[in-house]
Structures are given as C-alpha cells and as structure tokens.
Design a protein around this motif. Sequence first.
Motif, PDB file in Angstrom:
ATOM      1  N   ILE A  97       2.276   5.482   8.467  1.00 47.87           N
ATOM      2  CA  ILE A  97       2.108   4.555   7.352  1.00 47.87           C
ATOM      3  C   ILE A  97       0.763   4.775   6.683  1.00 47.87           C
ATOM      4  O   ILE A  97      -0.211   5.198   7.308  1.00 47.87           O
ATOM      5  CB  ILE A  97       2.252   3.080   7.781  1.00 47.87           C
ATOM      6  CG1 ILE A  97       1.108   2.640   8.690  1.00 47.87           C
ATOM      7  CG2 ILE A  97       3.590   2.832   8.423  1.00 47.87           C
ATOM      8  CD1 ILE A  97       1.087   1.148   8.933  1.00 47.87           C
ATOM      9  N   SER A  98       0.714   4.471   5.400  1.00 48.25           N
ATOM     10  CA  SER A  98      -0.510   4.631   4.629  1.00 48.25           C
ATOM     11  C   SER A  98      -1.508   3.546   5.012  1.00 48.25           C
ATOM     12  O   SER A  98      -1.131   2.449   5.437  1.00 48.25           O
ATOM     13  CB  SER A  98      -0.183   4.527   3.133  1.00 48.25           C
ATOM     14  OG  SER A  98      -1.350   4.428   2.359  1.00 48.25           O
ATOM     15  N   GLY A  99      -2.780   3.862   4.866  1.00 48.01           N
ATOM     16  CA  GLY A  99      -3.804   2.845   5.105  1.00 48.01           C
ATOM     17  C   GLY A  99      -3.852   1.804   4.008  1.00 48.01           C
ATOM     18  O   GLY A  99      -4.550   0.804   4.125  1.00 48.01           O
ATOM     19  N   ASP A 100      -3.087   2.015   2.940  1.00 50.66           N
ATOM     20  CA  ASP A 100      -3.083   1.098   1.806  1.00 50.66           C
ATOM     21  C   ASP A 100      -1.667   1.039   1.253  1.00 50.66           C
ATOM     22  O   ASP A 100      -1.091   2.069   0.900  1.00 50.66           O
ATOM     23  CB  ASP A 100      -4.053   1.604   0.733  1.00 50.66           C
ATOM     24  CG  ASP A 100      -4.307   0.591  -0.372  1.00 50.66           C
ATOM     25  OD1 ASP A 100      -3.964  -0.590  -0.175  1.00 50.66           O
ATOM     26  OD2 ASP A 100      -4.844   0.986  -1.408  1.00 50.66           O
ATOM     27  N   LEU A 101      -1.073  -0.149   1.204  1.00 50.79           N
ATOM     28  CA  LEU A 101       0.293  -0.277   0.708  1.00 50.79           C
ATOM     29  C   LEU A 101       0.410   0.248  -0.716  1.00 50.79           C
ATOM     30  O   LEU A 101      -0.476   0.042  -1.548  1.00 50.79           O
ATOM     31  CB  LEU A 101       0.745  -1.740   0.721  1.00 50.79           C
ATOM     32  CG  LEU A 101       0.953  -2.411   2.076  1.00 50.79           C
ATOM     33  CD1 LEU A 101       1.564  -3.791   1.868  1.00 50.79           C
ATOM     34  CD2 LEU A 101       1.839  -1.586   2.977  1.00 50.79           C
ATOM     35  N   VAL A 102       1.509   0.915  -0.981  1.00 49.92           N
ATOM     36  CA  VAL A 102       1.797   1.438  -2.314  1.00 49.92           C
ATOM     37  C   VAL A 102       2.673   0.408  -3.027  1.00 49.92           C
ATOM     38  O   VAL A 102       3.814   0.170  -2.629  1.00 49.92           O
ATOM     39  CB  VAL A 102       2.534   2.790  -2.226  1.00 49.92           C
ATOM     40  CG1 VAL A 102       2.824   3.327  -3.620  1.00 49.92           C
ATOM     41  CG2 VAL A 102       1.721   3.782  -1.417  1.00 49.92           C
ATOM     42  N   LEU A 103       2.143  -0.209  -4.086  1.00 57.19           N
ATOM     43  CA  LEU A 103       2.834  -1.332  -4.735  1.00 57.19           C
ATOM     44  C   LEU A 103       3.033  -1.081  -6.227  1.00 57.19           C
ATOM     45  O   LEU A 103       2.789  -1.933  -7.058  1.00 57.19           O
ATOM     46  CB  LEU A 103       2.037  -2.621  -4.524  1.00 57.19           C
ATOM     47  CG  LEU A 103       1.738  -2.978  -3.066  1.00 57.19           C
ATOM     48  CD1 LEU A 103       0.729  -4.116  -2.985  1.00 57.19           C
ATOM     49  CD2 LEU A 103       3.009  -3.332  -2.318  1.00 57.19           C
ATOM     50  N   GLY A 104       3.481   0.111  -6.564  1.00 50.06           N
ATOM     51  CA  GLY A 104       3.683   0.429  -7.972  1.00 50.06           C
ATOM     52  C   GLY A 104       2.367   0.786  -8.624  1.00 50.06           C
ATOM     53  O   GLY A 104       1.621   1.638  -8.140  1.00 50.06           O
ATOM     54  N   ARG A 105       2.046   0.108  -9.718  1.00 47.52           N
ATOM     55  CA  ARG A 105       0.801   0.416 -10.449  1.00 47.52           C
ATOM     56  C   ARG A 105      -0.440   0.039  -9.663  1.00 47.52           C
ATOM     57  O   ARG A 105      -1.525   0.577  -9.888  1.00 47.52           O
ATOM     58  CB  ARG A 105       0.788  -0.324 -11.788  1.00 47.52           C
ATOM     59  CG  ARG A 105       1.783   0.190 -12.811  1.00 47.52           C
ATOM     60  CD  ARG A 105       1.536  -0.468 -14.142  1.00 47.52           C
ATOM     61  NE  ARG A 105       1.702  -1.918 -14.074  1.00 47.52           N
ATOM     62  CZ  ARG A 105       1.153  -2.774 -14.923  1.00 47.52           C
ATOM     63  NH1 ARG A 105       0.354  -2.339 -15.884  1.00 47.52           N
ATOM     64  NH2 ARG A 105       1.375  -4.070 -14.817  1.00 47.52           N
ATOM     65  N   TYR A 106      -0.304  -0.934  -8.758  1.00 43.85           N
ATOM     66  CA  TYR A 106      -1.454  -1.422  -8.009  1.00 43.85           C
ATOM     67  C   TYR A 106      -1.217  -1.260  -6.514  1.00 43.85           C
ATOM     68  O   TYR A 106      -0.089  -1.340  -6.040  1.00 43.85           O
ATOM     69  CB  TYR A 106      -1.717  -2.899  -8.329  1.00 43.85           C
ATOM     70  CG  TYR A 106      -1.860  -3.184  -9.796  1.00 43.85           C
ATOM     71  CD1 TYR A 106      -2.978  -2.766 -10.500  1.00 43.85           C
ATOM     72  CD2 TYR A 106      -0.871  -3.863 -10.501  1.00 43.85           C
ATOM     73  CE1 TYR A 106      -3.118  -3.026 -11.855  1.00 43.85           C
ATOM     74  CE2 TYR A 106      -0.996  -4.131 -11.855  1.00 43.85           C
ATOM     75  CZ  TYR A 106      -2.118  -3.701 -12.524  1.00 43.85           C
ATOM     76  OH  TYR A 106      -2.245  -3.953 -13.865  1.00 43.85           O
ATOM     77  N   SER A 107      -2.287  -1.060  -5.778  1.00 42.24           N
ATOM     78  CA  SER A 107      -2.191  -0.958  -4.325  1.00 42.24           C
ATOM     79  C   SER A 107      -2.607  -2.281  -3.691  1.00 42.24           C
ATOM     80  O   SER A 107      -3.164  -3.166  -4.348  1.00 42.24           O
ATOM     81  CB  SER A 107      -3.105   0.152  -3.816  1.00 42.24           C
ATOM     82  OG  SER A 107      -4.469  -0.222  -3.973  1.00 42.24           O
ATOM     83  N   ALA A 108      -2.357  -2.390  -2.378  1.00 43.41           N
ATOM     84  CA  ALA A 108      -2.781  -3.586  -1.656  1.00 43.41           C
ATOM     85  C   ALA A 108      -4.299  -3.742  -1.726  1.00 43.41           C
ATOM     86  O   ALA A 108      -4.809  -4.860  -1.836  1.00 43.41           O
ATOM     87  CB  ALA A 108      -2.315  -3.511  -0.211  1.00 43.41           C
ATOM     88  N   ARG A 109      -5.024  -2.635  -1.670  1.00 43.45           N
ATOM     89  CA  ARG A 109      -6.482  -2.710  -1.781  1.00 43.45           C
ATOM     90  C   ARG A 109      -6.897  -3.259  -3.139  1.00 43.45           C
ATOM     91  O   ARG A 109      -7.818  -4.084  -3.241  1.00 43.45           O
ATOM     92  CB  ARG A 109      -7.112  -1.333  -1.554  1.00 43.45           C
ATOM     93  CG  ARG A 109      -8.644  -1.356  -1.568  1.00 43.45           C
ATOM     94  CD  ARG A 109      -9.220   0.021  -1.318  1.00 43.45           C
ATOM     95  NE  ARG A 109      -8.839   0.952  -2.372  1.00 43.45           N
ATOM     96  CZ  ARG A 109      -9.102   2.261  -2.332  1.00 43.45           C
ATOM     97  NH1 ARG A 109      -9.718   2.774  -1.286  1.00 43.45           N
ATOM     98  NH2 ARG A 109      -8.731   3.036  -3.329  1.00 43.45           N
ATOM     99  N   ASP A 110      -6.227  -2.798  -4.204  1.00 41.39           N
ATOM    100  CA  ASP A 110      -6.516  -3.335  -5.539  1.00 41.39           C
ATOM    101  C   ASP A 110      -6.352  -4.848  -5.554  1.00 41.39           C
ATOM    102  O   ASP A 110      -7.199  -5.581  -6.086  1.00 41.39           O
ATOM    103  CB  ASP A 110      -5.566  -2.723  -6.575  1.00 41.39           C
ATOM    104  CG  ASP A 110      -5.800  -1.246  -6.809  1.00 41.39           C
ATOM    105  OD1 ASP A 110      -6.927  -0.774  -6.571  1.00 41.39           O
ATOM    106  OD2 ASP A 110      -4.848  -0.562  -7.235  1.00 41.39           O
ATOM    107  N   LEU A 111      -5.237  -5.316  -4.987  1.00 39.17           N
ATOM    108  CA  LEU A 111      -4.958  -6.760  -4.981  1.00 39.17           C
ATOM    109  C   LEU A 111      -5.983  -7.506  -4.133  1.00 39.17           C
ATOM    110  O   LEU A 111      -6.478  -8.566  -4.531  1.00 39.17           O
ATOM    111  CB  LEU A 111      -3.552  -7.025  -4.452  1.00 39.17           C
ATOM    112  CG  LEU A 111      -2.385  -6.469  -5.273  1.00 39.17           C
ATOM    113  CD1 LEU A 111      -1.058  -6.871  -4.634  1.00 39.17           C
ATOM    114  CD2 LEU A 111      -2.442  -6.962  -6.711  1.00 39.17           C
TER     115      LEU A 111
END
Length: 245
Positions: A97-111
């Motif tokens: 799994i990635s260290g940061d969720l892939v959420l389309g235009r934004y990542s979990a880190r962005d949020l």
Amino acid sequence: MNLSDSPTARQPEVRSPDVMRRPLPRLSAAEAVLAELRGEIESGRVPVGSKLPAEAALAARYGVSRSVVREALRSCAALGLTETHTGKGTFVVSGRISGDLVLGRYSARDLTEARPHIEIPAAGLAALRRSDDDLATLKGIVADMALEDDPAAWVALDATFHCLIARASGNKVFESVVVDLREALANQSETLNLVADRQRASDVEHRQIVTAIEAGSSELASAAMAEHLAAVNEALGSLEPRNSS
C-alpha cells in the motif's frame, strides 16, 4: 489469476473448495472483498502487472453485487495497489500500500494538511451563524447516518455533512473549498470505513460537532471538529503495509 477463498469480515480465513460460492454478509461484503484482494496482491499471489477480472466476474465469484465490487476496487486504488484504465480494466501496480492514499486530484496528505485550516474555523463560525434550517438539516443528516447500513449512502451523507457545515459558516470561501474537496473526502471516508472501521466512530464525532453548533459555542464546535480530524488522521496512520508471506 486465483482470487479464491474470500473470508468474511472479522472472521478467521477459511480455506475450502466451496467458499467462493458462499455469499458474503451484506454489511461486510465490500470489506471482505477488499481484504481478499489486498491479501492476494500483497502476498504476491497476484503479481504487479496482473489484470484483475472484470467487475461482473468478481461479483459472481464472491456472490455480491457489482456495486460492492466497485466499492472494494475504489479502495484498492486509493491504497495505491491498483489502477483502473477506462476500456482496458484494472491492473495491479504495487504489491504494497502507498504511504499516502490516492484520492483523485487530491491525496490524503493534501487533505490532512489543508482540512484543519478550513473545517475547524468553519465549524466555529457555523456555531455562531447557523440558521434554524441549517441546524435542522445537520441534525437530520446525523440521525440518518446513525441508521444507515448502506456504506455508499453513508459516505454520501458524510460528504454532505461537511459541506453543510462549511455553508452554515456563512463564509463563501470555506464553502467553495469544501465543496471542491467533496469527492476526495468521500473516497477517503469510504476507504477508512473498509480498512479502519471508522464509520460508527465518525457518527459519534459528528454528533459532538452538531451538539456544539446547536449550543452556539464557537470554541466547542472548533474543538469537536479538531478532534474528528485528529481521529481521521490517526486512522490514516494505521494503514501500515503488510509483510509479504
């Protein structure tokens, strides 16, 4: 590719020739499908570069609806394990799994970095500026979420809840930003519900936010939103890559 022997959620894995034909319990179906797919990928039984079966084939294999399979596949993609290409299918792109969720235009880190600067002050302003209609709508959404057993419907209500708080703040910038984040928030919420079992904890946190807004306390509403976002952050931190076996 063999994606057999899907366990039901929170139960020991059972290996038997008939298990693929046994329908999964409705409330844990997407969680169980995700757990099975993730286990197959992270163990290497489904290697990087492999193409997953079509939605219809997976639905038949696990005895669930295609909507349940889509939910599990979205979370696989959010975890960075797969990518779906329109017209071509879904492919395994990573065995961990990635260290940061892939959420389309934004990542979990962005949020994670942005939300405290937007939603905490928005909740505080909502406590001071909300109308009676705003409060009634928020209380209705929280009540509906507590009774909702359809994961997709709950996620939609969750995103609406956060958008309505931003609107109730009376600040158009906050409202516009949260509306723009809506899809990413929904994707993150969906994945955390499946992987970290966040749904019922979120229900409690949402009620605390609404109680503070109803009381008209900017300080308490801000604190309740901060606690909610911190809990989401903690759940994100629990998504540790599994060791291959």
